[in-house]
Design an enzyme around this catalytic site. Structure first.
Site, PDB file in Angstrom:
ATOM      1  N   ARG A  25       0.780  -1.204   0.039  1.00 14.38           N
ATOM      2  CA  ARG A  25      -0.013   0.135  -0.019  1.00 14.38           C
ATOM      3  C   ARG A  25       0.972   1.382   0.065  1.00 14.38           C
ATOM      4  O   ARG A  25       0.234   2.355   0.130  1.00 14.38           O
ATOM      5  CB  ARG A  25      -0.729  -0.165   1.207  1.00 14.38           C
ATOM      6  CG  ARG A  25      -2.112  -1.073   1.156  1.00 14.38           C
ATOM      7  CD  ARG A  25      -2.983  -1.037   2.440  1.00 14.38           C
ATOM      8  NE  ARG A  25      -3.991  -1.770   2.414  1.00 14.38           N
ATOM      9  CZ  ARG A  25      -4.768  -1.857   3.356  1.00 14.38           C
ATOM     10  NH1 ARG A  25      -4.544  -1.409   4.218  1.00 14.38           N
ATOM     11  NH2 ARG A  25      -5.799  -3.159   3.347  1.00 14.38           N
ATOM     12  N   GLU A  39      -2.153  -9.310  -3.965  1.00 13.43           N
ATOM     13  CA  GLU A  39      -3.388 -10.174  -3.990  1.00 13.43           C
ATOM     14  C   GLU A  39      -3.247 -11.447  -4.033  1.00 13.43           C
ATOM     15  O   GLU A  39      -3.901 -12.347  -3.630  1.00 13.43           O
ATOM     16  CB  GLU A  39      -4.371  -9.193  -4.938  1.00 13.43           C
ATOM     17  CG  GLU A  39      -5.092  -7.858  -4.295  1.00 13.43           C
ATOM     18  CD  GLU A  39      -5.547  -7.961  -3.012  1.00 13.43           C
ATOM     19  OE1 GLU A  39      -6.152  -9.180  -2.474  1.00 13.43           O
ATOM     20  OE2 GLU A  39      -5.512  -7.041  -2.267  1.00 13.43           O
ATOM     21  N   TYR A 122     -12.185 -11.500  -8.309  1.00 20.54           N
ATOM     22  CA  TYR A 122     -11.574 -10.673  -7.062  1.00 20.54           C
ATOM     23  C   TYR A 122     -10.413  -9.818  -7.365  1.00 20.54           C
ATOM     24  O   TYR A 122     -10.516  -8.813  -6.913  1.00 20.54           O
ATOM     25  CB  TYR A 122     -11.614 -11.840  -6.008  1.00 20.54           C
ATOM     26  CG  TYR A 122     -10.646 -11.032  -4.647  1.00 20.54           C
ATOM     27  CD1 TYR A 122     -11.354 -10.115  -3.833  1.00 20.54           C
ATOM     28  CD2 TYR A 122      -9.355 -11.131  -4.535  1.00 20.54           C
ATOM     29  CE1 TYR A 122     -10.633  -9.667  -2.928  1.00 20.54           C
ATOM     30  CE2 TYR A 122      -8.784 -10.581  -3.697  1.00 20.54           C
ATOM     31  CZ  TYR A 122      -9.248  -9.699  -2.954  1.00 20.54           C
ATOM     32  OH  TYR A 122      -8.496  -8.927  -1.818  1.00 20.54           O
ATOM     33  N   ASP A 140     -13.919 -11.309  -1.666  1.00 24.03           N
ATOM     34  CA  ASP A 140     -13.137 -12.544  -1.270  1.00 24.03           C
ATOM     35  C   ASP A 140     -13.787 -13.193   0.051  1.00 24.03           C
ATOM     36  O   ASP A 140     -14.933 -12.587   0.223  1.00 24.03           O
ATOM     37  CB  ASP A 140     -11.743 -12.159  -1.068  1.00 24.03           C
ATOM     38  CG  ASP A 140     -11.476 -11.305   0.144  1.00 24.03           C
ATOM     39  OD1 ASP A 140     -12.676 -10.695   0.736  1.00 24.03           O
ATOM     40  OD2 ASP A 140     -10.363 -11.272   0.761  1.00 24.03           O
TER      41      ASP A 140
END
Ligand code: SF4
Length: 352
Positions: A25, A39, A122, A140
């Site tokens: 992030r 992910e 997702y 998810d």
């Protein structure tokens, strides 16, 4: 009527104070490649376990172009220890496809992104919302659980009916700041609305939550029982010669494809697996030196490693490796642990 339409905003307010600091992030604006790799790594793997892998991955392959140029063995080696190796193979194939078709970038179009290997609804939703600011949901297990509790959904969330109900609820509730909203749901699901004993006393949505109101938070989400896992005895052979051990390359298709392992025979009992190993290597399994239980999604290997003093190298895909050499090749799941043990054994034997 609960939950009210205010809850997405309440969740975003909570998120601004409780957001987790995670390495993927950090880039501002968010880097789509970082979102994608994190992910995929996070599927089936705990966040804390993913962090060091993410760092070393980005050091080794800083861009999609670098990844596309790498060999499959390099990619699998970098993935070693994370398990579910088809994820790494798909990442590699997808990077090559992006290199060829999209100038080594993740496309902005949902259909194009979803057509890439290993990217499902997702992950596509996560990339499009978090990195490209599109109003897309990313559903998810965390999201299924939070919605099932918030809206008291009494359907199995792993079956298509339950998933459909939740996906239509997500569509109705997703706000403009979809990227933050998706991350907020992930953080809530991993820190507060956790699978067992949810921490409702710390939840920003407790006043909105139907499961909490009805005392159903421990019972939801509903899940039908999984099939029992297949349990196999796995006899492995450690044969040492001049500071090297014998390894075998698995077939190019199927489970743990193209990865290296110690000679191994799977069977239903300790006796038959050991006898099978002795027949394979035409030697005597002298001493049981190592035991390990490895759990995959649908099966369990009860691994037992034996030293063999003599034996014959079987046909097809067998090679001798020093520890230095086998640290550079992709080892099949639990065989990386056995390789670390074999290195100690080689040192003790003075054979290395
Ligand atoms: S109140 Fe409890 S069950 Fe409801 S969303 Fe919050 S943590 Fe989950």
């Amino acid at each position: 009527m609960k939950p009210s339409e205010k809850w997405p905003e309440m969740l975003l307010v909570w998120f601004s104070d409780h957001k987790r600091d995670l390495p993927w992030r950090e880039a501002k604006p968010r880097n789509p490649y970082h979102v994608w790799i994190s992910e995929i790594m996070l599927q089936q793997t705990r966040t804390e376990a993913v962090k060091p892998y993410f760092h070393s991955w980005m050091e080794k392959f800083p861009t999609i172009h670098d990844l596309a140029m790498a060999s499959e063995a390099e990619v699998l080696h970098q993935w070693q220890g994370l398990g579910y190796y088809s994820r790494a193979r798909n990442i590699h194939k997808a990077a090559r496809e992006m290199e060829e078709k999209y100038g080594a970038e993740l496309p902005h179009d949902k259909e194009e992104i979803r057509a890439l290997p290993g990217i499902g609804g997702y992950t596509a939703g996560a990339i499009l919302s978090m990195a490209y600011g599109q109003k897309e949901g990313a559903i998810d297990g965390n999201v299924l659980r939070v919605y099932a509790r918030l809206y008291d959904v009494e359907e199995d969330i792993l079956k298509s009916k339950g998933k459909k109900i939740i996906s239509s609820l997500v569509e109705k509730t997703i706000p403009e700041r979809a990227g933050d909203f998706n991350e907020a749901l992930m953080d809530l699901g991993s820190d507060v609305c956790i699978p067992k004993s949810p921490r409702c006393g710390h939840c920003p949505l407790s006043a909105e939550c139907l499961a909490f109101e009805k005392g159903l938070q421990e019972r939801l989400p509903l899940r039908t029982k999984k099939k029992p896992q297949l349990v196999c005895e796995a006899a492995c052979g450690i044969i040492m010669k001049e500071g090297k051990v014998l390894l075998h390359k698995r077939p190019s298709k199927g489970m743990l494809a193209s990865m290296w392992e110690f000679p191994m025979v799977l069977s239903e009992s300790v006796e038959t697996s050991r006898a099978g190993l002795e027949a394979l290597l035409q030697g005597k399994a002298e001493e049981l030196v190592w035991k390990y239980k490895h759990t995959f999604t649908h099966r369990i290997w009860l691994m037992k490693a034996y030293t063999l003093k003599d034996g014959v190298v079987p046909e097809g895909g067998y090679r001798w490796f020093t520890p230095e050499e086998y640290k550079e090749i992709p080892l099949a799941g639990p065989h990386a642990r056995l390789a670390a043990f074999a290195e100690k054994l080689l040192r003790e034997e003075g054979d290395f």
